[in-house]
Design a protein around this motif. Sequence first.
Motif, mmCIF file in Angstrom:
data_model
loop_
_atom_site.group_PDB
_atom_site.id
_atom_site.type_symbol
_atom_site.label_atom_id
_atom_site.label_comp_id
_atom_site.label_asym_id
_atom_site.label_seq_id
_atom_site.Cartn_x
_atom_site.Cartn_y
_atom_site.Cartn_z
ATOM 1 N N PRO A 190 0.831 -1.201 0.000
ATOM 2 C CA PRO A 190 0.000 0.000 0.000
ATOM 3 C C PRO A 190 0.869 1.255 0.000
ATOM 4 N N GLN A 191 0.618 2.127 -0.945
ATOM 5 C CA GLN A 191 1.450 3.316 -1.144
ATOM 6 C C GLN A 191 0.542 4.524 -1.315
ATOM 7 N N SER A 192 1.011 5.680 -0.860
ATOM 8 C CA SER A 192 0.217 6.886 -1.094
ATOM 9 C C SER A 192 0.320 7.271 -2.568
ATOM 10 N N GLU A 193 -0.730 7.879 -3.095
ATOM 11 C CA GLU A 193 -0.728 8.287 -4.499
ATOM 12 C C GLU A 193 0.351 9.323 -4.781
ATOM 13 N N ILE A 194 0.645 10.180 -3.812
ATOM 14 C CA ILE A 194 1.675 11.207 -3.988
ATOM 15 C C ILE A 194 3.046 10.564 -4.096
ATOM 16 N N VAL A 195 3.336 9.620 -3.192
ATOM 17 C CA VAL A 195 4.623 8.919 -3.239
ATOM 18 C C VAL A 195 4.738 8.125 -4.530
ATOM 19 N N GLN A 196 3.640 7.525 -4.964
ATOM 20 C CA GLN A 196 3.677 6.746 -6.190
ATOM 21 C C GLN A 196 4.097 7.608 -7.382
ATOM 22 N N LYS A 197 3.569 8.808 -7.483
ATOM 23 C CA LYS A 197 3.947 9.707 -8.578
ATOM 24 C C LYS A 197 5.417 10.104 -8.489
ATOM 25 N N ARG A 198 5.881 10.410 -7.275
ATOM 26 C CA ARG A 198 7.296 10.793 -7.106
ATOM 27 C C ARG A 198 8.219 9.625 -7.438
ATOM 28 N N TYR A 199 7.818 8.421 -7.042
ATOM 29 C CA TYR A 199 8.649 7.259 -7.317
ATOM 30 C C TYR A 199 8.673 6.928 -8.802
ATOM 31 N N HIS A 200 7.552 7.149 -9.522
ATOM 32 C CA HIS A 200 7.542 6.929 -10.971
ATOM 33 C C HIS A 200 8.583 7.832 -11.641
ATOM 34 N N THR A 201 8.690 9.070 -11.185
ATOM 35 C CA THR A 201 9.695 9.995 -11.729
ATOM 36 C C THR A 201 11.102 9.486 -11.446
ATOM 37 N N PHE A 202 11.324 8.987 -10.245
ATOM 38 C CA PHE A 202 12.612 8.412 -9.856
ATOM 39 C C PHE A 202 12.955 7.213 -10.747
ATOM 40 N N GLU A 203 11.973 6.338 -10.962
ATOM 41 C CA GLU A 203 12.204 5.182 -11.824
ATOM 42 C C GLU A 203 12.458 5.596 -13.272
ATOM 43 N N ASP A 204 11.786 6.641 -13.739
ATOM 44 C CA ASP A 204 12.027 7.134 -15.102
ATOM 45 C C ASP A 204 13.489 7.536 -15.273
ATOM 46 N N ARG A 205 14.067 8.188 -14.264
ATOM 47 C CA ARG A 205 15.482 8.589 -14.336
ATOM 48 C C ARG A 205 16.401 7.380 -14.403
ATOM 49 N N ILE A 206 16.114 6.368 -13.582
ATOM 50 C CA ILE A 206 16.924 5.138 -13.589
ATOM 51 C C ILE A 206 16.817 4.460 -14.953
ATOM 52 N N HIS A 207 15.598 4.333 -15.439
ATOM 53 C CA HIS A 207 15.350 3.713 -16.744
ATOM 54 C C HIS A 207 16.124 4.447 -17.836
ATOM 55 N N HIS A 208 16.022 5.771 -17.861
ATOM 56 C CA HIS A 208 16.696 6.568 -18.883
ATOM 57 C C HIS A 208 18.213 6.387 -18.807
ATOM 58 N N CYS A 209 18.754 6.418 -17.609
ATOM 59 C CA CYS A 209 20.199 6.289 -17.454
ATOM 60 C C CYS A 209 20.704 4.953 -17.991
ATOM 61 N N ILE A 210 20.013 3.872 -17.647
ATOM 62 C CA ILE A 210 20.432 2.549 -18.132
ATOM 63 C C ILE A 210 20.241 2.459 -19.642
ATOM 64 N N HIS A 211 19.127 2.987 -20.141
ATOM 65 C CA HIS A 211 18.800 2.915 -21.562
ATOM 66 C C HIS A 211 19.848 3.612 -22.441
ATOM 67 N N VAL A 212 20.325 4.786 -22.022
ATOM 68 C CA VAL A 212 21.268 5.543 -22.860
ATOM 69 C C VAL A 212 22.728 5.165 -22.606
ATOM 70 N N SER A 213 22.992 4.338 -21.605
ATOM 71 C CA SER A 213 24.358 3.929 -21.290
ATOM 72 C C SER A 213 24.716 2.662 -22.063
ATOM 73 N N ASP A 214 26.005 2.327 -22.041
ATOM 74 C CA ASP A 214 26.395 1.086 -22.719
ATOM 75 C C ASP A 214 25.914 -0.125 -21.924
ATOM 76 N N ASP A 215 26.052 -1.302 -22.528
ATOM 77 C CA ASP A 215 25.472 -2.519 -21.957
ATOM 78 C C ASP A 215 26.084 -2.933 -20.625
ATOM 79 N N SER A 216 27.236 -2.388 -20.266
ATOM 80 C CA SER A 216 27.887 -2.778 -19.008
ATOM 81 C C SER A 216 27.258 -2.103 -17.781
ATOM 82 N N VAL A 217 26.430 -1.107 -18.000
ATOM 83 C CA VAL A 217 25.873 -0.336 -16.885
ATOM 84 C C VAL A 217 24.709 -1.081 -16.237
ATOM 85 N N SER A 218 24.722 -1.074 -14.919
ATOM 86 C CA SER A 218 23.605 -1.614 -14.159
ATOM 87 C C SER A 218 23.331 -0.674 -12.994
ATOM 88 N N ALA A 219 22.160 -0.813 -12.419
ATOM 89 C CA ALA A 219 21.776 0.003 -11.269
ATOM 90 C C ALA A 219 21.448 -0.931 -10.116
#
Length: 194
Positions: free
Chosen positions: A125-154
Amino acid sequence: LCYCAKLMDHSCLLCYVTVVNGRVNMNMGEVIATTHAEESYMCKADLGGGGEVHYSYRYTSLGDYVIESAAVSISKANLNQGDSVTDSTRMYAWKLNKHVENFAAGMIFGAKLGGRGSDPANVFPQSEIVQKRYHTFEDRIHHCIHVSDDSVSALLRVDVTYQTVTDTRPHGLKYTVTFQGNSKCRSTLLSFDN
């Protein structure tokens, strides 16, 4: 209808009935496994795209399992390989929510990072506000891995706190991400009140 995710032999077994004879069973979320009250345990589950998520849970005196922490290593192979919260796991999160307002069925690790919403071990169970903030956080992680070379992990770790030992909805969440490999992305720590 019974939904199960393993919990024995270091994997997670959370079985709960979602619908009985066309009616919602309000006792769902009960774990069908031998447990030891007030003990923490580690378990693991599959991550979409390969790899494992490691969870630490605590069994409360009121008979619920609550997440304490989770950790995973995410690579390009995991991106967009997860799945969404299902009706069953949404009801499981609702049961743990205990009627607190501002409710959303949140995922510890979102589908865009390989998290499985169909796995109750990954839903809380998560608050809707935290869920939106966490989606933004995950978007940054996703973008970083996506644009980096294959050796990058998080390496992503989530630590969860509760106001009391009987609470089943987390009060605080701390997300830590550390990038490994040839990455220009910065490690980040975010804390949220839930």
